[in-house]
Scaffold this motif. Structure first.
Motif, PDB file in Angstrom:
ATOM      1  N   ILE A 195       0.819  -1.205   0.000  1.00  0.00           N
ATOM      2  CA  ILE A 195       0.000   0.000   0.000  1.00  0.00           C
ATOM      3  C   ILE A 195       0.855   1.259   0.000  1.00  0.00           C
ATOM      4  CG2 ILE A 195      -0.262  -0.080   2.535  1.00  0.00           C
ATOM      5  CD1 ILE A 195      -3.018   1.225   2.108  1.00  0.00           C
ATOM      6  N   ARG A 196       2.029   1.231   0.611  1.00  0.00           N
ATOM      7  CA  ARG A 196       2.866   2.431   0.589  1.00  0.00           C
ATOM      8  C   ARG A 196       3.283   2.762  -0.847  1.00  0.00           C
ATOM      9  NH1 ARG A 196       8.473   3.344   3.923  1.00  0.00           N
ATOM     10  NH2 ARG A 196       7.321   2.043   5.417  1.00  0.00           N
ATOM     11  N   ARG A 197       3.661   1.756  -1.596  1.00  0.00           N
ATOM     12  CA  ARG A 197       4.051   2.014  -2.985  1.00  0.00           C
ATOM     13  C   ARG A 197       2.846   2.502  -3.803  1.00  0.00           C
ATOM     14  NH1 ARG A 197       4.272  -0.402  -7.956  1.00  0.00           N
ATOM     15  NH2 ARG A 197       6.007   0.260  -9.263  1.00  0.00           N
ATOM     16  N   PHE A 198       1.664   1.952  -3.530  1.00  0.00           N
ATOM     17  CA  PHE A 198       0.460   2.421  -4.221  1.00  0.00           C
ATOM     18  C   PHE A 198       0.235   3.911  -3.957  1.00  0.00           C
ATOM     19  CE2 PHE A 198      -4.141   3.273  -4.028  1.00  0.00           C
ATOM     20  CZ  PHE A 198      -4.529   2.909  -5.313  1.00  0.00           C
ATOM     21  N   LEU A 199       0.370   4.309  -2.708  1.00  0.00           N
ATOM     22  CA  LEU A 199       0.162   5.718  -2.354  1.00  0.00           C
ATOM     23  C   LEU A 199       1.258   6.604  -2.925  1.00  0.00           C
ATOM     24  CD1 LEU A 199      -0.987   5.166   1.334  1.00  0.00           C
ATOM     25  CD2 LEU A 199      -2.424   5.944  -0.571  1.00  0.00           C
ATOM     26  N   GLU A 200       2.482   6.105  -2.934  1.00  0.00           N
ATOM     27  CA  GLU A 200       3.574   6.864  -3.549  1.00  0.00           C
ATOM     28  C   GLU A 200       3.320   7.061  -5.035  1.00  0.00           C
ATOM     29  OE1 GLU A 200       7.292   5.406  -0.671  1.00  0.00           O
ATOM     30  OE2 GLU A 200       6.858   4.368  -2.562  1.00  0.00           O
ATOM     31  N   THR A 201       2.828   6.010  -5.697  1.00  0.00           N
ATOM     32  CA  THR A 201       2.509   6.120  -7.119  1.00  0.00           C
ATOM     33  C   THR A 201       1.420   7.161  -7.347  1.00  0.00           C
ATOM     34  OG1 THR A 201       3.077   3.777  -7.422  1.00  0.00           O
ATOM     35  CG2 THR A 201       1.804   4.829  -9.170  1.00  0.00           C
ATOM     36  N   ALA A 202       0.398   7.145  -6.475  1.00  0.00           N
ATOM     37  CA  ALA A 202      -0.672   8.148  -6.583  1.00  0.00           C
ATOM     38  C   ALA A 202      -0.125   9.558  -6.414  1.00  0.00           C
ATOM     39  CB  ALA A 202      -1.752   7.855  -5.544  1.00  0.00           C
ATOM     40  N   PHE A 214       0.358   1.118  10.148  1.00  0.00           N
ATOM     41  CA  PHE A 214       0.779   2.516  10.132  1.00  0.00           C
ATOM     42  C   PHE A 214       2.286   2.669   9.913  1.00  0.00           C
ATOM     43  CE2 PHE A 214      -3.459   3.576  11.366  1.00  0.00           C
ATOM     44  CZ  PHE A 214      -3.624   4.883  10.940  1.00  0.00           C
ATOM     45  N   GLU A 215       3.042   1.602  10.015  1.00  0.00           N
ATOM     46  CA  GLU A 215       4.424   1.670   9.557  1.00  0.00           C
ATOM     47  C   GLU A 215       4.466   1.978   8.058  1.00  0.00           C
ATOM     48  OE1 GLU A 215       6.818  -1.679  10.601  1.00  0.00           O
ATOM     49  OE2 GLU A 215       6.068  -1.755  12.662  1.00  0.00           O
ATOM     50  N   GLU A 216       3.458   1.516   7.334  1.00  0.00           N
ATOM     51  CA  GLU A 216       3.352   1.792   5.902  1.00  0.00           C
ATOM     52  C   GLU A 216       2.661   3.128   5.638  1.00  0.00           C
ATOM     53  OE1 GLU A 216       4.855  -0.386   3.905  1.00  0.00           O
ATOM     54  OE2 GLU A 216       5.290  -1.623   5.668  1.00  0.00           O
ATOM     55  N   LEU A 217       1.640   3.451   6.430  1.00  0.00           N
ATOM     56  CA  LEU A 217       0.854   4.662   6.179  1.00  0.00           C
ATOM     57  C   LEU A 217       1.513   5.931   6.696  1.00  0.00           C
ATOM     58  CD1 LEU A 217      -2.801   3.504   6.990  1.00  0.00           C
ATOM     59  CD2 LEU A 217      -1.602   3.454   4.797  1.00  0.00           C
ATOM     60  N   ARG A 218       2.238   5.829   7.820  1.00  0.00           N
ATOM     61  CA  ARG A 218       2.742   7.037   8.484  1.00  0.00           C
ATOM     62  C   ARG A 218       3.567   7.924   7.545  1.00  0.00           C
ATOM     63  NH1 ARG A 218       5.348   4.691  12.161  1.00  0.00           N
ATOM     64  NH2 ARG A 218       3.514   4.278  13.458  1.00  0.00           N
ATOM     65  N   PRO A 219       4.506   7.364   6.769  1.00  0.00           N
ATOM     66  CA  PRO A 219       5.292   8.241   5.890  1.00  0.00           C
ATOM     67  C   PRO A 219       4.456   8.912   4.809  1.00  0.00           C
ATOM     68  CG  PRO A 219       6.340   6.084   6.163  1.00  0.00           C
ATOM     69  CD  PRO A 219       4.962   5.962   6.706  1.00  0.00           C
ATOM     70  N   MET A 220       3.245   8.376   4.574  1.00  0.00           N
ATOM     71  CA  MET A 220       2.410   8.919   3.510  1.00  0.00           C
ATOM     72  C   MET A 220       1.347   9.882   4.022  1.00  0.00           C
ATOM     73  SD  MET A 220       3.976   7.711   1.064  1.00  0.00           S
ATOM     74  CE  MET A 220       2.943   8.571  -0.115  1.00  0.00           C
ATOM     75  N   LEU A 221       1.318  10.143   5.323  1.00  0.00           N
ATOM     76  CA  LEU A 221       0.407  11.144   5.853  1.00  0.00           C
ATOM     77  C   LEU A 221       0.809  12.529   5.364  1.00  0.00           C
ATOM     78  CD1 LEU A 221       0.205   9.782   9.507  1.00  0.00           C
ATOM     79  CD2 LEU A 221      -1.641   9.701   7.807  1.00  0.00           C
ATOM     80  N   ALA A 222      -0.164  13.376   5.111  1.00  0.00           N
ATOM     81  CA  ALA A 222       0.128  14.702   4.554  1.00  0.00           C
ATOM     82  C   ALA A 222       1.051  15.493   5.468  1.00  0.00           C
ATOM     83  CB  ALA A 222      -1.180  15.457   4.320  1.00  0.00           C
ATOM     84  N   GLU A 223       0.872  15.338   6.791  1.00  0.00           N
ATOM     85  CA  GLU A 223       1.716  16.079   7.725  1.00  0.00           C
ATOM     86  C   GLU A 223       3.159  15.589   7.713  1.00  0.00           C
ATOM     87  OE1 GLU A 223      -0.902  13.310  10.368  1.00  0.00           O
ATOM     88  OE2 GLU A 223      -1.086  14.419   8.489  1.00  0.00           O
ATOM     89  N   GLN A 224       3.396  14.424   7.085  1.00  0.00           N
ATOM     90  CA  GLN A 224       4.750  13.894   6.950  1.00  0.00           C
ATOM     91  C   GLN A 224       5.308  14.113   5.542  1.00  0.00           C
ATOM     92  OE1 GLN A 224       6.479  12.612   9.500  1.00  0.00           O
ATOM     93  NE2 GLN A 224       4.768  12.841  10.935  1.00  0.00           N
ATOM     94  N   GLY A 225       4.575  14.867   4.731  1.00  0.00           N
ATOM     95  CA  GLY A 225       5.014  15.101   3.359  1.00  0.00           C
ATOM     96  C   GLY A 225       4.384  14.163   2.353  1.00  0.00           C
ATOM     97  N   GLY A 226       3.483  13.298   2.811  1.00  0.00           N
ATOM     98  CA  GLY A 226       2.794  12.379   1.914  1.00  0.00           C
ATOM     99  C   GLY A 226       1.520  12.983   1.364  1.00  0.00           C
ATOM    100  N   ASN A 227       0.612  12.107   0.897  1.00  0.00           N
ATOM    101  CA  ASN A 227      -0.602  12.598   0.236  1.00  0.00           C
ATOM    102  C   ASN A 227      -1.894  12.189   0.931  1.00  0.00           C
ATOM    103  OD1 ASN A 227      -0.167   9.906  -0.442  1.00  0.00           O
ATOM    104  ND2 ASN A 227      -0.982  10.113  -2.507  1.00  0.00           N
ATOM    105  N   ILE A 228      -1.832  11.525   2.098  1.00  0.00           N
ATOM    106  CA  ILE A 228      -3.047  11.127   2.798  1.00  0.00           C
ATOM    107  C   ILE A 228      -3.630  12.340   3.519  1.00  0.00           C
ATOM    108  CG2 ILE A 228      -4.064   9.659   4.571  1.00  0.00           C
ATOM    109  CD1 ILE A 228      -1.860   7.634   4.081  1.00  0.00           C
TER     110      ILE A 228
END
Length: 585
Positions: free
Chosen positions: A73-80, A134-148
């Motif tokens: 899922i992290r790679r999916f979110l990174e791709t998005a 959340f080890e996968e989701l945390r880096p993708m949270l918007a507050e961490q620079g991600g897109n969630i």
């Protein structure tokens, strides 16, 4: 970057932001096609992708986690994010989604707990899973620079329960794992559901397919002072075996979309469910149970704007045109095209391997006085073979009764198919056993789990059998063989007895870059298809509506490809066809 809201609209970093979202489930799409599907979402004028998280696939067995391949899922979110899409994530733990057990792992059934409530043991298991997720989701949270941008709390909980302590516990787990983004709930647009499944401290959203004005009125009455988001706009629907294929016209879909966007003085927000449905590969399809048990087909096409194979449909083009007319044409949208298809033709199935002749390489028997359920055998899905010798002082004729059958049993007496019984259809063949003192018949019961219920009060039911009676007598002395069919590499293709479940194998060669294709099994009855060791899913020609299985190009290779069909009931031919178009009924 932070998503907030006022009484009229969502705000992204303080500026008005309209959510135009579409659902794509990473676990239903080949990893190699994620970018293609996400680019098509962006090209249609959307700014956000929405996805569930599937606990049952990430933790098939307790303590063993999988976030690789199609589950990354992290790679999916990174791709998005690379495509230019924000994300809304719905972690569960329950997700419905027409997936097996509503996304809850089967092994929860083995503990003395209540599901989907503040039962301490259920919360403990959920907390452990969320810590890993959340080890996968945390880096993708918007507050961490991600897109969630936002996380959903549970899923349509107002259709099931009203345990506010449970919902708050889930929100607390999100916070424990570092999430500081917007949390929200989603429910059906009724007073009852919007009362039972929501929390006053978080915005409530609605799921529906039509009558957007009425939904907004209901939401506004129950939860005033917040924007309007349809988290699931049902632009199509899913199919059960034995039904007609569901479709919804492009014009009707666009009209319902326009009604949603018109609400709240033109400040409506929307997430299409589904934008791209994908496929219930393997045994991942779930089932519904209202008046009767209804298993879901392999295809999750959903009549969505992107078809099961990712093609842009007429619905897709009309949605894009309507959004452009309403909000203007966006710049720098990606160029997209449909994936190539190929009709590779007839594949001869030249080799046979009997299921019963290969039991030793597929499974090890577990001996038990009475039949063990699939759950007791530590098995999430597939088949169980229950075998016994009918010993004792039986004489005359006695009716065979299967207790706790979930879901479908092929009944063999001395190797011959004597009947089929189903827990969910009129098919219930009476099997009368005849005995004499000189012969003790062998009884084999091949029981298929057709998919665990994903919505309602029947979630968490056991699969397999709980007992077998001969006349009034509960027969004891069983060998129970789990058959998840997750590894067919040891099969011996040395022939098969007639009238018994049979693996058929054939090969075909591809000279150029592989293309998408579709497996057509005319003449076959019911079973499963495997390509190069990957389980595509079930077919059931006798019931329909689905008549082909989608075979994505990433599952093929240049050169030789191996295709295996497990036919359960019998076929009048020994070849299949690879065609360039689907047939969903």
């Amino acid at each position: 970057m932070k998503l907030q809201y006022n009484k009229d609209t969502f705000l992204l970093d303080g500026k008005p932001f309209r959510i135009l979202s579409g659902a794509i489930h990473y676990f239903r799409v080949p990893e190699a096609y994620w970018e293609d599907r996400l680019r098509k979402l962006r090209a249609c004028g959307f700014n956000t992708v929405e996805t569930y998280c599937c606990w049952n696939l990430h933790e098939k067995q307790e303590g063993s986690f999988d976030f690789s391949g199609m589950l990354n899922i992290r790679r999916f979110l990174e791709t998005a994010q690379n495509v230019g899409l924000y994300a809304i994530v719905r972690p569960g733990p329950f997700i419905c989604a027409e997936i097996d057990n509503g996304g809850l792992p089967y092994w929860l059934n083995r503990f003395p707990m209540r599901l989907r409530c503040s039962d301490p043991l259920f919360l403990e298991k959920t907390r452990t899973y969320f810590a890993r997720l959340f080890e996968e989701l945390r880096p993708m949270l918007a507050e961490q620079g991600g897109n969630i941008l936002a996380l959903q709390i549970e899923n349509e909980y107002g259709s099931y329960g009203n345990d506010a302590d449970y919902l708050r516990a889930l929100a607390g787990m999100y916070q424990e794992n570092g999430a500081q983004c917007l949390f929200f709930t989603s429910d059906g647009p009724t007073d009852f559901m919007l009362t039972s499944g929501t929390l006053p401290e978080y915005p409530a959203t609605c799921n529906f397919g039509s009558r957007g004005a009425r939904a907004w009125e209901t939401l506004q009455a129950q939860h005033p002072g917040q924007p309007f988001l349809c988290t699931e706009f049902w632009d199509g629907w899913f199919d059960h075996w034995g039904e007609q294929h569901h479709t919804r016209s492009a014009a009707d879909t666009v009209a319902a979309m326009e009604e949603i966007l018109d609400q709240n003085n033109g400040n409506g927000n929307i997430s299409f469910y589904m934008f791209h449905g994908g496929t219930n590969f393997g045994f991942t399809a779930g089932a519904n149970f209202e008046e009767e048990y209804q298993p879901t087909v392999t295809s999750y096409d959903y009549d969505a704007p992107l078809s099961e194979c990712g093609d842009m449909t007429e619905k897709y083009h009309q949605i894009r045109q309507a959004l452009e007319k309403r909000y203007g044409k966006q710049e720098n949208l990606p160029e997209v095209e449909n994936c190539r298809k190929a009709a590779y033709g007839t594949v001869s199935l030249t080799e046979k391997a009997g299921l019963f002749e290969n039991l030793d390489v597929l499974s090890s028997p577990v001996h038990s006085p009475l039949p063990l359920t699939m759950d007791e055998l530590g098995q999430p899905s597939g088949f169980v073979l229950y075998s016994t010798q009918l010993r004792g002082s039986f004489t005359g004729e006695h009716k065979l009764s299967l207790d706790g059958l979930h879901d479908r049993a092929l009944i063999y007496v001395d190797g011959a198919l004597r009947g089929i019984q189903e827990s969910f259809r009129p098919r219930h063949d009476d099997v009368i056993l005849s005995f004499d003192r000189e012969h003790a018949p062998r009884l084999d019961l091949l029981v298929e789990n057709m998919g665990r219920v994903n919505f309602g009060r029947h979630i968490g039911e056991h699969k397999g059998l709980t007992g077998v009676r001969v006349g009034q007598v509960h027969h004891s002395g069983w060998d129970c063989r789990p058959l998840p069919l997750d590894d067919l590499s040891g099969l011996r293709f040395a022939g098969a007895a007639p009238g018994q479940p049979t693996f058929y194998r054939g090969s075909f060669s591809i000279q150029d870059e592989p293309c998408d294709t579709f497996v057509r099994l005319d003449g076959f009855t019911k079973g499963c298809v495997f390509i190069n060791g990957f389980h595509l899913g079930r077919y059931w020609n006798e019931q329909g509506p689905q008549k082909t299985l989608y075979l994505p190009a990433p599952f093929l290779r240049c050169g030789e490809n191996s295709l295996i069909v497990l036919e359960l009931e019998g076929t009048d031919r020994e070849w299949i066809t690879l065609t360039d178009h689907p047939d969903l009924g």
